[in-house]
Design a protein around this motif. Sequence first.
Motif, mmCIF file in Angstrom:
data_model
loop_
_atom_site.group_PDB
_atom_site.id
_atom_site.type_symbol
_atom_site.label_atom_id
_atom_site.label_comp_id
_atom_site.label_asym_id
_atom_site.label_seq_id
_atom_site.Cartn_x
_atom_site.Cartn_y
_atom_site.Cartn_z
ATOM 1 N N TYR A 345 0.734 -1.065 0.194
ATOM 2 C CA TYR A 345 0.064 -0.089 -0.097
ATOM 3 C C TYR A 345 0.734 1.109 0.047
ATOM 4 O O TYR A 345 0.537 2.164 -0.748
ATOM 5 C CB TYR A 345 -0.890 0.118 1.105
ATOM 6 C CG TYR A 345 -1.575 -1.256 1.453
ATOM 7 C CD1 TYR A 345 -2.690 -1.547 0.492
ATOM 8 C CD2 TYR A 345 -1.402 -2.137 2.515
ATOM 9 C CE1 TYR A 345 -3.278 -2.699 0.661
ATOM 10 C CE2 TYR A 345 -2.076 -3.316 2.469
ATOM 11 C CZ TYR A 345 -3.064 -3.644 1.590
ATOM 12 O OH TYR A 345 -3.553 -4.930 1.555
ATOM 13 N N PHE A 346 1.828 1.299 0.819
ATOM 14 C CA PHE A 346 2.539 2.678 1.168
ATOM 15 C C PHE A 346 3.625 2.794 0.192
ATOM 16 O O PHE A 346 3.785 4.286 -0.404
ATOM 17 C CB PHE A 346 3.182 2.786 2.473
ATOM 18 C CG PHE A 346 2.188 2.237 3.609
ATOM 19 C CD1 PHE A 346 1.179 2.751 3.514
ATOM 20 C CD2 PHE A 346 2.580 1.130 4.414
ATOM 21 C CE1 PHE A 346 0.097 2.446 4.677
ATOM 22 C CE2 PHE A 346 1.760 0.843 5.514
ATOM 23 C CZ PHE A 346 0.361 1.443 5.516
ATOM 24 N N GLU A 347 3.880 2.025 -0.866
ATOM 25 C CA GLU A 347 4.997 2.187 -1.909
ATOM 26 C C GLU A 347 4.125 2.604 -3.357
ATOM 27 O O GLU A 347 4.648 2.683 -4.313
ATOM 28 C CB GLU A 347 5.688 0.791 -2.235
ATOM 29 C CG GLU A 347 6.889 0.770 -1.157
ATOM 30 C CD GLU A 347 7.118 -0.667 -1.046
ATOM 31 O OE1 GLU A 347 6.894 -1.517 -1.826
ATOM 32 O OE2 GLU A 347 7.399 -1.029 0.253
ATOM 33 N N ILE A 352 -2.930 5.542 -3.731
ATOM 34 C CA ILE A 352 -2.968 6.656 -2.998
ATOM 35 C C ILE A 352 -3.803 7.657 -3.573
ATOM 36 O O ILE A 352 -4.497 8.341 -3.101
ATOM 37 C CB ILE A 352 -1.694 7.090 -2.212
ATOM 38 C CG1 ILE A 352 -1.153 5.955 -1.160
ATOM 39 C CG2 ILE A 352 -2.031 8.410 -1.245
ATOM 40 C CD1 ILE A 352 0.320 6.065 -0.625
#
Length: 360
Positions: A345-347, A352
């Motif tokens: 998710y965060f990469e 996002i």
Amino acid sequence: MDKIILTGDRPTGRLHVGHYVGSLRRRVELQNSGEYKKNFIMIADAQALTDNIENPEKVRQNIIEVALDYMACGLDPIKSTLFIQSQISELCELTFYYMDLVTVARLQRNPTVKSEIQMRNFEASIPVGFFTYPISQAADITAFKATTVPVGSDQLPMIEQTREIVHKFNTVYAPVLVEPAALVPKSEACQRLPGIDGKAKMSKSLGNCIYLADSADEVRTKIMSMYTDPLHLQVSDPGHLEGNTVFIYLDAFCRQEHFERYLPEYGSLDELKAHYQRGGLGDVKVKRFLINVMQEVLEPIRTRRKELEKDIPAVYEILKKGSEEARQAAAQTLSEVKTAMRINYFEDQELIRAQSARYE
Ligand code: ATP
Ligand code: MG
């Protein structure tokens, strides 16, 4: 594609001559062939714990024994990465995700797991970790993108299971994992060497082993007590080769030059076998020949082991460095796996952005 090796052993005891002919001897040849980009050799302590939960100290103590046996046989820490499974936590993560790709029914059909469950009298009380160890083994193999797994034939169902997991993963998610191939010895005797009792395969858990570290005297005594042919009572009786442990060991260990050195009246193993079958050849003579052959193979291993035993901290240091290196390789694969599974998710800046767009 780069050729990469992954293989290993459970630290449930010292290594024995079944390991040697089934996998170790081949590993050393492959390591020295220069054809493989990496050789990962794993001491499978986490797997050993799956059926030794009452006995963690046994597993802990045997790590060093297995490492000494490895290096005594010629595995070279400069050419091969020797490491300890439990130190690579990425392997647990991979196992957990692969569990979704395998059914309970498929695990229950695995013939190796079936026979090992029987051998250990687990019956209704099979630890889940033991039952699922083929999945963990798939994680071990795929974490290093291994193309080649040199093993004895008892491991073939595990490699098959791994290939299925790879296929499923690559189909469902993305082609990240590599399908490995097993490399089993050509000779049947080496694929599954029987114990000195002639019954099941030689196995640490069954106490029917000749260990690589056994003294010359121990080797002699064990060979003299070996199971042969119960119908061969007199030297003059015709002997049988099927299930005759001494001849199976000769198949596994004897080379042409051994006859010149130790039994020049015979030209080959076939001649020796023919004489035994005709009658007139005693078990003791064949056993003495086997003792000579095996001492010649084992003596250099014993001598190297004695040298290595003088600096145990250095061996732990080798395992520590190897584990660090193995961990980096496994982390790279895990990252690719998580990206393929879309749990990165965060990469994933795209994710996002798209989610913010929904709320604008
Ligand atoms: P355990 O009883 O704890 O399972 P083991 O003696 O079966 O121990 P493993 O660590 O399970 O040893 O096996 C390590 C490797 O050695 C595997 O590749 C296996 O196929 C091979 N191997 C083990 N026993 C034999 C044997 N008797 N003949 C040929 N290969 C063997
Ligand atoms: Mg085993």
